[in-house]
Design an enzyme around this catalytic site. Structure first.
Site, PDB file in Angstrom:
ATOM      1  CG  ASP A  87       4.608   8.169 -10.075  1.00  0.00           C
ATOM      2  OD1 ASP A  87       5.572   7.551 -10.582  1.00  0.00           O
ATOM      3  OD2 ASP A  87       4.135   7.879  -8.973  1.00  0.00           O
ATOM      4  CG  ASN A 136      -0.373   7.475   1.146  1.00  0.00           C
ATOM      5  OD1 ASN A 136      -0.152   6.641   0.272  1.00  0.00           O
ATOM      6  ND2 ASN A 136      -0.130   8.762   0.983  1.00  0.00           N
ATOM      7  CG  HIS A 143       0.593   6.915  -2.999  1.00  0.00           C
ATOM      8  ND1 HIS A 143       1.529   7.872  -2.686  1.00  0.00           N
ATOM      9  CD2 HIS A 143       1.314   5.801  -3.312  1.00  0.00           C
ATOM     10  CE1 HIS A 143       2.733   7.362  -2.816  1.00  0.00           C
ATOM     11  NE2 HIS A 143       2.640   6.106  -3.182  1.00  0.00           N
ATOM     12  CD  GLU A 183       0.263  11.272  -2.281  1.00  0.00           C
ATOM     13  OE1 GLU A 183      -0.088  10.154  -1.849  1.00  0.00           O
ATOM     14  OE2 GLU A 183       1.431  11.668  -2.189  1.00  0.00           O
TER      15      GLU A 183
END
Ligand code: PGA
Length: 248
Positions: free
Chosen positions: A67, A136, A138, A143
């Protein structure tokens, strides 16, 4: 999916480096997809050391960056590009054609995604994917709320990612979007390692392993991967309900 627990970050990292080494030794033209971030740092360093010491035949291997922050240039120390080149690609002395990372400065980001999807397909799919996990849940920049069947895509970053992401940058940096390999690629990968260390990851690791599979915690998709492994240290495992045997 398997869960493996290591006594500390060092033994965890050595195990990850060994899997990278074995994968390439068994299949020199393997496709390896790597995350950047704090967790993969030592695994990548140990792999480079071992690959160089043992003269691993690496000139046929393809490396893919998981990413990138949109609009963060490659020379920025906080970029994924900077991490991957400095930690692994440059020390291994790879040829440019072996490396595929997103150009997040490109005008046409959708074209970047299409190119990455084509590279993966052309090279016969990802053999080994090594990812971290965000606070979170991810994976890469997949996400909370992301579609599980996405290939490469551009996404608005979650508030947590924007806040936590500041840790990579020498100065406060505006972060808003990410470009990422999608979770369909993860499901298609022949082997996936999700790695995490430290107390701060204990809560999200518990949710990832023990809660129902949901795109609200994207990493729960690991539960459905037939050759997925969650590799964590004792601190990251400290909230799990079940007792696991330690690997090393
Ligand atoms: P970290 O990042 O390895 O720096 O904790 C993990 C992630 O957000 O994927």
């Amino acid at each position: 999916m398997q869960t493996k627990i290591y006594t500390n970050y060092e033994t965890l990292s050595a195990a990850v480096a060994q899997i990278m080494f074995d994968t390439i030794q068994q299949k020199p033209n393997a496709v390896i997809c790597l995350a950047s971030g704090h967790t993969p740092l030592l695994p990548c360093q140990l792999f480079v050391q071992k690959a160089n010491d043992e003269h691993l035949h690496i000139s046929e291997t393809t490396f893919i960056g998981l990413d990138e922050w949109v609009a963060v240039p490659p020379e920025n120390e906080g970029s994924c590009h900077y991490f991957l080149y400095n930690t692994i690609f440059n020390p291994l002395i790879l040829q440019a054609g072996q490396i595929h990372v997103f150009n997040s400065m490109a005008e046409d980001l959708n074209a970047e995604c299409e190119t990455m999807d084509a590279v993966i397909e052309h090279n016969g799919g990802i053999d080994l994917m090594i990812v971290g996990i965000g606070m979170n849940g991810h994976i890469g920049f997949n996400e909370p709320g992301v579609a599980f069947n996405n290939l490469s895509h551009v996404i608005e970053l979650d508030k947590t990612t924007i806040e936590v992401g500041q840790k990579y940058f020498p100065a406060a940096t505006t972060l808003s979007r990410g470009i990422t390999i999608g979770l369909q690629h993860l499901m298609n990968a022949k082997q996936v390692l999700l790695i995490a260390n430290g107390e701060k990851k204990a809560s999200i690791i518990k949710k990832t392993i023990e809660e129902e599979v949901s795109n609200q915690i994207p990493a729960t998709i690991m539960q459905t991967h037939s050759n997925g492994m969650i590799m964590i240290d004792a601190a990251a495992a400290s909230q799990l309900s079940k007792n696991y045997l330690y690997e090393v």
